[in-house]
Design an enzyme around this catalytic site. Sequence first.
Site, PDB file in Angstrom:
ATOM      1  N   SER A  98      31.996  56.843  41.014  1.00  0.00           N
ATOM      2  CA  SER A  98      30.411  57.263  40.739  1.00  0.00           C
ATOM      3  C   SER A  98      29.498  56.342  41.331  1.00  0.00           C
ATOM      4  CB  SER A  98      30.299  57.798  39.291  1.00  0.00           C
ATOM      5  OG  SER A  98      30.315  56.529  38.821  1.00  0.00           O
ATOM      6  N   ASN A  99      29.808  55.071  41.298  1.00  0.00           N
ATOM      7  CA  ASN A  99      28.798  53.974  41.583  1.00  0.00           C
ATOM      8  C   ASN A  99      28.969  53.966  43.336  1.00  0.00           C
ATOM      9  OD1 ASN A  99      27.664  52.130  39.711  1.00  0.00           O
ATOM     10  ND2 ASN A  99      29.700  52.004  39.017  1.00  0.00           N
ATOM     11  N   ARG A 117      51.043  40.003  45.940  1.00  0.00           N
ATOM     12  CA  ARG A 117      49.756  40.390  45.853  1.00  0.00           C
ATOM     13  C   ARG A 117      49.032  39.582  47.189  1.00  0.00           C
ATOM     14  NH1 ARG A 117      46.134  40.624  41.416  1.00  0.00           N
ATOM     15  NH2 ARG A 117      47.332  41.597  39.703  1.00  0.00           N
ATOM     16  N   ASN A 156      29.859  42.811  42.894  1.00  0.00           N
ATOM     17  CA  ASN A 156      30.536  43.572  42.139  1.00  0.00           C
ATOM     18  C   ASN A 156      29.497  44.124  41.079  1.00  0.00           C
ATOM     19  OD1 ASN A 156      32.676  44.691  40.817  1.00  0.00           O
ATOM     20  ND2 ASN A 156      32.779  42.936  39.104  1.00  0.00           N
ATOM     21  N   HIS A 205      29.849  44.995  37.088  1.00  0.00           N
ATOM     22  CA  HIS A 205      30.824  44.911  35.931  1.00  0.00           C
ATOM     23  C   HIS A 205      30.019  45.695  34.696  1.00  0.00           C
ATOM     24  CE1 HIS A 205      34.125  43.183  33.523  1.00  0.00           C
ATOM     25  NE2 HIS A 205      32.929  42.842  32.648  1.00  0.00           N
TER      26      HIS A 205
HETATM   27  N1  NHR Z   1      38.330  38.988  42.162  1.00  0.00           N
HETATM   28  C1  NHR Z   1      37.722  37.890  42.048  1.00  0.00           C
HETATM   29  N2  NHR Z   1      38.370  36.946  42.639  1.00  0.00           N
HETATM   30  N3  NHR Z   1      36.422  37.622  41.274  1.00  0.00           N
HETATM   31  C2  NHR Z   1      35.869  38.366  40.824  1.00  0.00           C
HETATM   32  O1  NHR Z   1      34.748  38.435  40.105  1.00  0.00           O
HETATM   33  C3  NHR Z   1      36.437  40.005  40.931  1.00  0.00           C
HETATM   34  C4  NHR Z   1      37.669  40.180  41.636  1.00  0.00           C
HETATM   35  C5  NHR Z   1      38.342  41.180  41.561  1.00  0.00           C
HETATM   36  C6  NHR Z   1      37.693  42.403  40.763  1.00  0.00           C
HETATM   37  C7  NHR Z   1      36.117  43.167  39.353  1.00  0.00           C
HETATM   38  C8  NHR Z   1      36.343  43.112  38.142  1.00  0.00           C
HETATM   39  C9  NHR Z   1      35.448  43.903  37.054  1.00  0.00           C
HETATM   40  O2  NHR Z   1      34.098  44.074  37.444  1.00  0.00           O
HETATM   41  C10 NHR Z   1      36.347  42.344  40.405  1.00  0.00           C
HETATM   42  C11 NHR Z   1      35.807  41.055  40.189  1.00  0.00           C
HETATM   43  C12 NHR Z   1      40.084  43.841  37.724  1.00  0.00           C
HETATM   44  C13 NHR Z   1      40.383  43.159  36.790  1.00  0.00           C
HETATM   45  C14 NHR Z   1      41.971  43.188  36.491  1.00  0.00           C
HETATM   46  O3  NHR Z   1      42.479  42.412  35.386  1.00  0.00           O
HETATM   47  C15 NHR Z   1      39.427  42.382  36.273  1.00  0.00           C
HETATM   48  C16 NHR Z   1      38.332  42.361  36.584  1.00  0.00           C
HETATM   49  C17 NHR Z   1      37.940  43.222  37.540  1.00  0.00           C
HETATM   50  C18 NHR Z   1      38.846  43.978  38.143  1.00  0.00           C
HETATM   51  N4  NHR Z   1      42.873  43.758  37.218  1.00  0.00           N
HETATM   52  C19 NHR Z   1      44.525  43.639  36.945  1.00  0.00           C
HETATM   53  C20 NHR Z   1      45.061  42.920  38.060  1.00  0.00           C
HETATM   54  O4  NHR Z   1      46.194  42.434  37.790  1.00  0.00           O
HETATM   55  C21 NHR Z   1      44.769  45.187  37.203  1.00  0.00           C
HETATM   56  C22 NHR Z   1      44.157  46.080  36.096  1.00  0.00           C
HETATM   57  C23 NHR Z   1      44.680  47.561  36.309  1.00  0.00           C
HETATM   58  O5  NHR Z   1      45.030  47.888  37.572  1.00  0.00           O
HETATM   59  O6  NHR Z   1      44.217  48.542  35.382  1.00  0.00           O
HETATM   60  O7  NHR Z   1      44.774  42.816  39.128  1.00  0.00           O
HETATM   61  O8  NHR Z   1      35.812  43.985  35.790  1.00  0.00           O
HETATM   62  C1  GAR Z   2      32.273  51.331  36.305  1.00  0.00           C
HETATM   63  O1  GAR Z   2      32.170  51.347  34.963  1.00  0.00           O
HETATM   64  C2  GAR Z   2      32.491  49.902  36.751  1.00  0.00           C
HETATM   65  O2  GAR Z   2      31.646  48.996  36.338  1.00  0.00           O
HETATM   66  C3  GAR Z   2      33.853  49.657  36.182  1.00  0.00           C
HETATM   67  O3  GAR Z   2      34.542  50.733  36.357  1.00  0.00           O
HETATM   68  C4  GAR Z   2      33.886  51.841  36.372  1.00  0.00           C
HETATM   69  C5  GAR Z   2      34.087  52.449  37.837  1.00  0.00           C
HETATM   70  O4  GAR Z   2      33.465  53.802  37.828  1.00  0.00           O
HETATM   71  N1  GAR Z   2      34.334  48.474  36.874  1.00  0.00           N
HETATM   72  C6  GAR Z   2      35.259  47.519  36.535  1.00  0.00           C
HETATM   73  O5  GAR Z   2      35.607  47.537  35.140  1.00  0.00           O
HETATM   74  C7  GAR Z   2      35.847  46.712  37.139  1.00  0.00           C
HETATM   75  N2  GAR Z   2      37.073  45.986  36.786  1.00  0.00           N
HETATM   76  P1  GAR Z   2      33.213  54.349  39.151  1.00  0.00           P
HETATM   77  O6  GAR Z   2      34.461  54.573  39.980  1.00  0.00           O
HETATM   78  O7  GAR Z   2      32.882  55.883  38.737  1.00  0.00           O
HETATM   79  O8  GAR Z   2      31.980  53.848  40.086  1.00  0.00           O
END
Ligand code: NHR
Ligand code: GAR
Length: 208
Positions: A13-14, A65, A107, A109
């Site tokens: 949606s974003n 990874r 990003n 969040h």
């Molecule tokens: N990477 C870095 N280095 N820095 C940031 O600020 C990042 C990033 C990657 C993604 C988005 C983030 C959010 O908006 C983002 C910011 C995934 C996880 C996570 O724990 C946390 C935060 C965000 C995105 N992911 C798990 C992992 O092991 C998997 C979780 C799942 O698949 O459901 O990668 O919140």
């Molecule tokens: C949004 O709320 C976004 O901020 C969040 O997931 C949703 C995605 O919605 N992002 C995270 O939590 C990243 N870790 P969308 O796919 O409809 O844009």
Amino acid sequence: MKRLVVLISGRGSNLRALVQACAAECWPAAVVAVIADRPQAEGLAFAREQGIAAEVVDARACASRAAFDAALADAVDAHAPDLVLLAGFMRILADDFVRRYEGRMLNVHPSLLPAFPGLHPHRRALEAGCKIAGATVHFVTPTLDHGPIVIQAAVPVRADDTEATLAARVLEREHVIYPRAVRWAVEGRLRWRDGVVDHVDGAEQGLL
Ligand code: NHR
Ligand code: GAR
């Protein structure tokens, strides 16, 4: 014309809000590719409908990874982006990947950072008894959800909120602040100094 590449994991949606604002406001930019880490990401179908290149770098098909990050970097670089936009992208990116696009990767969040970085911010905000919640757009740096803040929007938390109702209220504001932040970046209106990002003309970066 600035080239935007959007990374998604799910609904998108974003992504939709970004594509619509880009067209409606005639940004000097275009979303040239959408890349997902999961083949099931629903946002891929929207991208294809729009005639945008839609690709998958399947995290589960990568041996590690590091292998995933390398494959993702190749896929992103192939589109020569000016900006890389994480939009509901759910995989933590390694330092090398982040440094490659430092100052060019944003990003959104769904919390008022620095509160509740990482997963399940809405649940954690409810558990903490927060009365205000919100969303943040930030530049991505190696430390998860700790990059310099571009714009934030606040929403009230209601006594009867569930994770789903709070998430929906926050998401509406994400759809306002993310396009605004990207537009500022496209127009070169953001200045980054000492870990703080300011809008050069003093535009409102905190929405209540
Ligand atoms: N990477 C870095 N280095 N820095 C940031 O600020 C990042 C990033 C990657 C993604 C988005 C983030 C959010 O908006 C983002 C910011 C995934 C996880 C996570 O724990 C946390 C935060 C965000 C995105 N992911 C798990 C992992 O092991 C998997 C979780 C799942 O698949 O459901 O990668 O919140
Ligand atoms: C949004 O709320 C976004 O901020 C969040 O997931 C949703 C995605 O919605 N992002 C995270 O939590 C990243 N870790 P969308 O796919 O409809 O844009």
